[in-house]
Scaffold this active site. Structure first.
Site, PDB file in Angstrom:
ATOM      1  N   ASN A   1       0.800  -1.232   0.000  1.00 20.40           N
ATOM      2  CA  ASN A   1       0.000   0.000   0.000  1.00 20.40           C
ATOM      3  C   ASN A   1       0.834   1.283   0.000  1.00 20.40           C
ATOM      4  OD1 ASN A   1       0.781  -0.652   2.601  1.00 20.40           O
ATOM      5  ND2 ASN A   1      -1.114   0.031   3.556  1.00 20.40           N
TER       6      ASN A   1
ATOM      7  N   LYS B   1      12.548  -6.619   1.429  1.00 24.45           N
ATOM      8  CA  LYS B   1      11.722  -7.367   0.476  1.00 24.45           C
ATOM      9  C   LYS B   1      10.393  -6.653   0.324  1.00 24.45           C
ATOM     10  CE  LYS B   1       8.890 -10.734   1.057  1.00 24.45           C
ATOM     11  NZ  LYS B   1       7.866 -10.146   0.152  1.00 24.45           N
TER      12      LYS B   1
ATOM     13  N   GLY C   1       2.307  -5.491   7.401  1.00 22.53           N
ATOM     14  CA  GLY C   1       1.370  -6.335   6.664  1.00 22.53           C
ATOM     15  C   GLY C   1       0.250  -6.830   7.557  1.00 22.53           C
ATOM     16  N   SER C   2      -0.262  -7.998   7.213  1.00 20.23           N
ATOM     17  CA  SER C   2      -1.458  -8.497   7.889  1.00 20.23           C
ATOM     18  C   SER C   2      -1.128  -9.197   9.211  1.00 20.23           C
ATOM     19  CB  SER C   2      -2.180  -9.482   6.968  1.00 20.23           C
ATOM     20  OG  SER C   2      -1.363 -10.609   6.747  1.00 20.23           O
ATOM     21  N   VAL C   3      -2.126  -9.352  10.061  1.00 20.10           N
ATOM     22  CA  VAL C   3      -1.932 -10.015  11.358  1.00 20.10           C
ATOM     23  C   VAL C   3      -1.496 -11.485  11.179  1.00 20.10           C
ATOM     24  CG1 VAL C   3      -3.072 -10.744  13.503  1.00 20.10           C
ATOM     25  CG2 VAL C   3      -3.471  -8.452  12.578  1.00 20.10           C
ATOM     26  N   PRO C   4      -2.144 -12.278  10.320  1.00 18.46           N
ATOM     27  CA  PRO C   4      -1.709 -13.676  10.212  1.00 18.46           C
ATOM     28  C   PRO C   4      -0.242 -13.811   9.791  1.00 18.46           C
ATOM     29  CG  PRO C   4      -3.815 -13.360   9.097  1.00 18.46           C
ATOM     30  CD  PRO C   4      -3.343 -12.008   9.500  1.00 18.46           C
ATOM     31  N   THR C   5       0.196 -12.980   8.841  1.00 17.06           N
ATOM     32  CA  THR C   5       1.602 -13.055   8.429  1.00 17.06           C
ATOM     33  C   THR C   5       2.506 -12.540   9.548  1.00 17.06           C
ATOM     34  OG1 THR C   5       0.919 -12.773   6.137  1.00 17.06           O
ATOM     35  CG2 THR C   5       3.234 -12.448   6.598  1.00 17.06           C
TER      36      THR C   5
ATOM     37  N   GLU D   1       4.111  -3.990  12.245  1.00 15.20           N
ATOM     38  CA  GLU D   1       3.088  -2.971  11.948  1.00 15.20           C
ATOM     39  C   GLU D   1       1.965  -3.711  11.242  1.00 15.20           C
ATOM     40  OE1 GLU D   1       3.045  -0.076  12.975  1.00 15.20           O
ATOM     41  OE2 GLU D   1       5.118   0.546  13.294  1.00 15.20           O
TER      42      GLU D   1
ATOM     43  N   CYS E   1      -3.594   0.771   6.799  1.00 16.72           N
ATOM     44  CA  CYS E   1      -3.768  -0.003   8.035  1.00 16.72           C
ATOM     45  C   CYS E   1      -4.373   0.814   9.165  1.00 16.72           C
ATOM     46  CB  CYS E   1      -2.441  -0.595   8.461  1.00 16.72           C
ATOM     47  SG  CYS E   1      -1.132   0.622   8.530  1.00 16.72           S
TER      48      CYS E   1
ATOM     49  N   GLU F   1     -11.007  -6.115   9.051  1.00 18.16           N
ATOM     50  CA  GLU F   1     -10.311  -5.119   8.231  1.00 18.16           C
ATOM     51  C   GLU F   1     -10.690  -5.358   6.763  1.00 18.16           C
ATOM     52  OE1 GLU F   1      -5.937  -5.390   7.982  1.00 18.16           O
ATOM     53  OE2 GLU F   1      -5.910  -3.214   8.196  1.00 18.16           O
TER      54      GLU F   1
ATOM     55  N   GLU G   1       7.500   2.945  14.483  1.00 19.35           N
ATOM     56  CA  GLU G   1       8.244   3.543  13.372  1.00 19.35           C
ATOM     57  C   GLU G   1       8.116   5.054  13.514  1.00 19.35           C
ATOM     58  OE1 GLU G   1       6.540   1.051   9.996  1.00 19.35           O
ATOM     59  OE2 GLU G   1       8.646   0.474   9.958  1.00 19.35           O
TER      60      GLU G   1
HETATM   61  N1  LIG Z   1      -1.041  -3.288   8.033  1.00 18.31           N
HETATM   62  C1  LIG Z   1      -0.906  -2.982   6.784  1.00 18.31           C
HETATM   63  O1  LIG Z   1      -0.371  -1.936   6.451  1.00 18.31           O
HETATM   64  C2  LIG Z   1      -1.335  -3.947   5.753  1.00 18.31           C
HETATM   65  C3  LIG Z   1      -2.352  -4.863   5.950  1.00 18.31           C
HETATM   66  N2  LIG Z   1      -2.697  -5.709   4.959  1.00 18.31           N
HETATM   67  C4  LIG Z   1      -3.829  -6.636   5.139  1.00 18.31           C
HETATM   68  O2  LIG Z   1      -3.424  -7.901   4.710  1.00 18.31           O
HETATM   69  C5  LIG Z   1      -4.266  -8.370   3.643  1.00 18.31           C
HETATM   70  C6  LIG Z   1      -3.466  -9.232   2.694  1.00 18.31           C
HETATM   71  O3  LIG Z   1      -2.439  -8.491   2.064  1.00 18.31           O
HETATM   72  P1  LIG Z   1      -1.020  -9.143   1.768  1.00 18.31           P
HETATM   73  O4  LIG Z   1      -0.199  -8.235   0.946  1.00 18.31           O
HETATM   74  O5  LIG Z   1      -1.251 -10.522   1.254  1.00 18.31           O
HETATM   75  O6  LIG Z   1      -0.400  -9.147   3.243  1.00 18.31           O
HETATM   76  P2  LIG Z   1       0.698 -10.069   3.877  1.00 18.31           P
HETATM   77  O7  LIG Z   1       0.775  -9.730   5.306  1.00 18.31           O
HETATM   78  O8  LIG Z   1       0.480 -11.490   3.536  1.00 18.31           O
HETATM   79  O9  LIG Z   1       2.041  -9.604   3.133  1.00 18.31           O
HETATM   80  C7  LIG Z   1       2.867  -8.560   3.573  1.00 18.31           C
HETATM   81  C8  LIG Z   1       4.306  -8.887   3.237  1.00 18.31           C
HETATM   82  O10 LIG Z   1       4.707 -10.077   3.888  1.00 18.31           O
HETATM   83  C9  LIG Z   1       5.254 -11.017   2.967  1.00 18.31           C
HETATM   84  N3  LIG Z   1       4.957 -12.368   3.442  1.00 18.31           N
HETATM   85  C10 LIG Z   1       3.813 -13.085   3.264  1.00 18.31           C
HETATM   86  N4  LIG Z   1       3.909 -14.269   3.888  1.00 18.31           N
HETATM   87  C11 LIG Z   1       5.142 -14.312   4.478  1.00 18.31           C
HETATM   88  C12 LIG Z   1       5.827 -15.283   5.260  1.00 18.31           C
HETATM   89  N5  LIG Z   1       5.270 -16.445   5.585  1.00 18.31           N
HETATM   90  N6  LIG Z   1       7.057 -14.990   5.696  1.00 18.31           N
HETATM   91  C13 LIG Z   1       7.641 -13.809   5.402  1.00 18.31           C
HETATM   92  N7  LIG Z   1       7.041 -12.864   4.655  1.00 18.31           N
HETATM   93  C14 LIG Z   1       5.803 -13.104   4.188  1.00 18.31           C
HETATM   94  C15 LIG Z   1       4.580 -10.635   1.672  1.00 18.31           C
HETATM   95  O11 LIG Z   1       5.295 -11.120   0.574  1.00 18.31           O
HETATM   96  C16 LIG Z   1       4.561  -9.133   1.758  1.00 18.31           C
HETATM   97  O12 LIG Z   1       5.823  -8.595   1.424  1.00 18.31           O
HETATM   98  C17 LIG Z   1      -4.846  -7.105   3.063  1.00 18.31           C
HETATM   99  O13 LIG Z   1      -6.038  -7.329   2.402  1.00 18.31           O
HETATM  100  C18 LIG Z   1      -5.006  -6.259   4.291  1.00 18.31           C
HETATM  101  O14 LIG Z   1      -6.198  -6.577   4.969  1.00 18.31           O
HETATM  102  C19 LIG Z   1      -1.999  -5.703   3.795  1.00 18.31           C
HETATM  103  C20 LIG Z   1      -0.997  -4.832   3.547  1.00 18.31           C
HETATM  104  C21 LIG Z   1      -0.615  -3.844   4.510  1.00 18.31           C
HETATM  105  C1  LIG Z   2       0.809   7.361   5.714  1.00 17.70           C
HETATM  106  N1  LIG Z   2      -0.327   6.853   6.458  1.00 17.70           N
HETATM  107  C2  LIG Z   2      -0.259   7.330   7.830  1.00 17.70           C
HETATM  108  C3  LIG Z   2      -1.550   7.336   5.866  1.00 17.70           C
HETATM  109  C4  LIG Z   2      -0.377   5.393   6.445  1.00 17.70           C
HETATM  110  C5  LIG Z   2       0.873   4.687   6.880  1.00 17.70           C
HETATM  111  C6  LIG Z   2       0.636   3.297   7.388  1.00 17.70           C
HETATM  112  C7  LIG Z   2       0.457   2.240   6.356  1.00 17.70           C
HETATM  113  O1  LIG Z   2       1.481   1.690   5.897  1.00 17.70           O
HETATM  114  O2  LIG Z   2      -0.684   1.917   6.015  1.00 17.70           O
END
Ligand SMILES: NC(=O)C1=CN([C@@H]2O[C@H](COP(=O)(O)OP(=O)(O)OC[C@H]3O[C@@H](n4cnc5c(N)ncnc54)[C@H](O)[C@@H]3O)[C@@H](O)[C@H]2O)C=CC1
Ligand SMILES: C[N+](C)(C)CCCC(=O)O
Length: 505
Positions: free
Chosen positions: A168, A191, A243-247, A265, A299, A402, A479
């Site tokens: 994002n 990465k 990224g996401s909570v499960p990851t 985060e 997020c 979410e 951060e």
């Molecule tokens: N907190 C936040 O800023 C974010 C939350 N999300 C949430 O997560 C959902 C899924 O999005 P994804 O991009 O699939 O999130 P994700 O959490 O699966 O991926 C985020 C990062 O982690 C890496 N990753 C995935 N599995 C991994 C593992 N087992 N070990 C190490 N690295 C790993 C991915 O390649 C990516 O770079 C979204 O729909 C959203 O709800 C997604 C992106 C950002």
């Molecule tokens: C820049 N901000 C505050 C809108 C979002 C930053 C957090 C994120 O990675 O989602």
């Protein structure tokens, strides 16, 4: 090479760019992937066209990147903080100079509007500038002990840090992680998300151009497998993840095996509380800022909008009017306010949340539908109309989970006590917000909300001087801000005896 890709940006328009450069970077240069048969297509969200191929790194490549980072770390960590500062300031300056071109490339890969992407790139160079300023300030404590003895502490780097980013804010996340890491004397292997592999490499090239030792900031491409290799590598000292909570849970488990500290985060379902004594115009603007940045893929978005019952009709009327007026379309056009979502499956997931909300009794006041802009080149893009949901209850899926899309759920409330209890009734705790003109109430609510950030009378602004991070399952560590230095360094205590050893034996 990337400089030439960036140089083509002024003439670039949506649907025209192809990225053929190698997207891995270590040892101070772009590196050709070894196994192109695992290549995955990366799409331009606004058109659905293939932008480039992302080839995941295997064990050998990850090892090379980490070793290259380690070699650079040995040089960088011995340099004076002031010298690191000078190089980082130069990197910030280069980013500022190329801001519009980097923003354009970010838009082409991510789908967000150009106006937002420019702000993202600004925040990225500001972050590097901010931590450059801190690189020369690292210091410890001097502690007096009896008999002339004393101790002092040193703030030392950790070593090779890993950054794993989400799609994002691709460039900004790389900056938020690398700036404090580098300021403290660490090296980083980053990465990006496999969906947004393009701009982190630009950052790597800029650091190199600014004068960091070769290998100090490296980029490996890939998804979960490559991420796993990074977390398990014995030469990695720390993992910072967005990224996401499960990851996030998996990252923590893997890091636990090597007793590596982690910064997480993660996601959120943040509450935004609007009291009847608010300044309505600002509250409405705040609600839009809390829900629609980056097509709602943020997020810390305030997606549970609690509105005091007396002002609900007026609030809804205004919010719906403004939401309908948001111009969705070609993200590279200046007057577009909302671009495309990251991918087709993600768009379908978000639309699925809207369908589920309807089934559970929510009322769609506007949007929530796939959108096809009139420009024919955008007909394969992942667009939807921003959505306001009314008649929401706390037990609905749209209020609990979410969504990560432009969907605002509005909930009525009566009293402060009630709304605080409901706002905190979630496993997440990333951010929160309150609109009121009563300063006593504002600070009381801020104190009682279980979240890492509380915005009073605004939402989603992110000055780099301010720490950002979660409570509860939204993660830990921070951060930005001064405190982040503590998450990228470790404290050594040196105890100095000035007299004889008083042995017990
Ligand atoms: N907190 C936040 O800023 C974010 C939350 N999300 C949430 O997560 C959902 C899924 O999005 P994804 O991009 O699939 O999130 P994700 O959490 O699966 O991926 C985020 C990062 O982690 C890496 N990753 C995935 N599995 C991994 C593992 N087992 N070990 C190490 N690295 C790993 C991915 O390649 C990516 O770079 C979204 O729909 C959203 O709800 C997604 C992106 C950002
Ligand atoms: C820049 N901000 C505050 C809108 C979002 C930053 C957090 C994120 O990675 O989602």
């Amino acid at each position: 090479m990337a400089q030439s890709l960036l140089d083509t940006m002024p003439a670039a328009s949506t649907g025209t760019v192809l990225v053929n450069d190698h997207l891995n970077y270590w040892g101070g240069r772009r590196v050709k992937p070894t196994d192109e048969k695992n290549a995955e297509p990366v799409f331009e969200p606004a058109t659905g066209r293939v932008l480039c191929q992302m080839v995941p790194c295997g064990a050998e490549e990850v090892d090379q990147a980490i070793k290259s980072a380690h070699t650079a770390y040995l040089k960088w960590s011995k340099m004076a903080g002031m010298e690191r500062a000078r190089i980082m300031l130069e990197a910030a300056r280069i980013i500022r100079e190329r801001r519009d071109n980097i923003a354009k490339l970010e838009v082409i890969n991510n789908g967000k509007s150009i106006t937002e992407a420019q702000v993202d790139i600004d925040i990225a160079w500001q972050c590097i500038e901010y931590y450059a300023g801190m690189a020369g300030t690292l210091s410890g404590q001097h502690i007096q002990l009896p008999g002339g003895a004393f101790a002092y502490t040193r703030r030392e780097p950790l070593g090779v840090c890993v950054g794993i980013g989400a799609w994002n804010y691709p460039f900004q996340i790389a900056a938020w992680k690398s700036a404090p890491a580098l300021a403290c004397g660490n090296a980083m292997v980053f990465k990006p998300s496999p969906m947004t592999p393009v701009t982190a490499v630009i950052l790597a090239e800029i650091y190199k151009e600014a004068g960091v030792p070769e290998g100090l900031f490296n980029v490996v491409q890939g998804g979960a497998e490559t991420g796993t290799l990074l977390c398990h590598h014995p030469m990695v000292a720390k993992v910072s993840f967005t990224g996401s909570v499960p990851t996030g849970k998996k990252i923590m488990e893997m890091s636990a095996k090597g007793v590596k500290p982690v910064t997480l985060e993660l996601g959120g379902k943040s509450p935004l509380i609007i009291f009847k004594d608010c300044e309505m115009e600002n509250a409405v603007r705040g609600a839009l800022m809390a829900n629609y940045l980056s097509q709602g893929e943020v997020c810390c978005n305030g997606t549970r909008v609690f509105v005091q019952r007396e002002i609900m009709p007026q609030f809804l009327e205004e919010v719906v009017k403004r939401t309908k007026a948001i111009r969705v379309g070609d993200p590279l056009l200046k007057d577009t306010l909302m671009g495309a979502l990251i991918s087709k499956p993600h768009l379908e997931k978000v639309l699925g949340f809207v369908a589920q909300a309807k089934k559970e009794g929510a009322r769609v006041l506007c949007g929530g539908e796939p959108f096809t802009p009139s420009d024919p080149k955008l007909k394969g893009g992942y667009f939807m109309s921003p959505c306001v949901l009314d008649n929401c209850r706390d037990d609905m899926t749209c209020v609990k989970e979410e969504i990560f899309g432009p969907v605002m759920s509005v909930l009525p409330f009566d009293t402060e006590e009630e709304v605080l209890q409901r706002a905190n009734n979630t496993t997440f705790g990333l951010a929160s917000g309150v609109f009121t003109r009563d300063i006593g109430r504002a600070h009381r609510v801020a104190e009682n909300l279980q979240a890492g950030t509380c915005f009073i009378n605004n939402y989603n602004i992110s000055p780099v001087e301010v720490p950002f991070g979660g409570y509860k399952m939204s993660g830990f560590g921070r951060e930005n801000g001064q405190v982040t230095i503590e998450y990228y360094s470790q404290l050594k205590t040196v105890v100095v005896e000035m007299g004889d050893v008083d042995s017990l034996f």
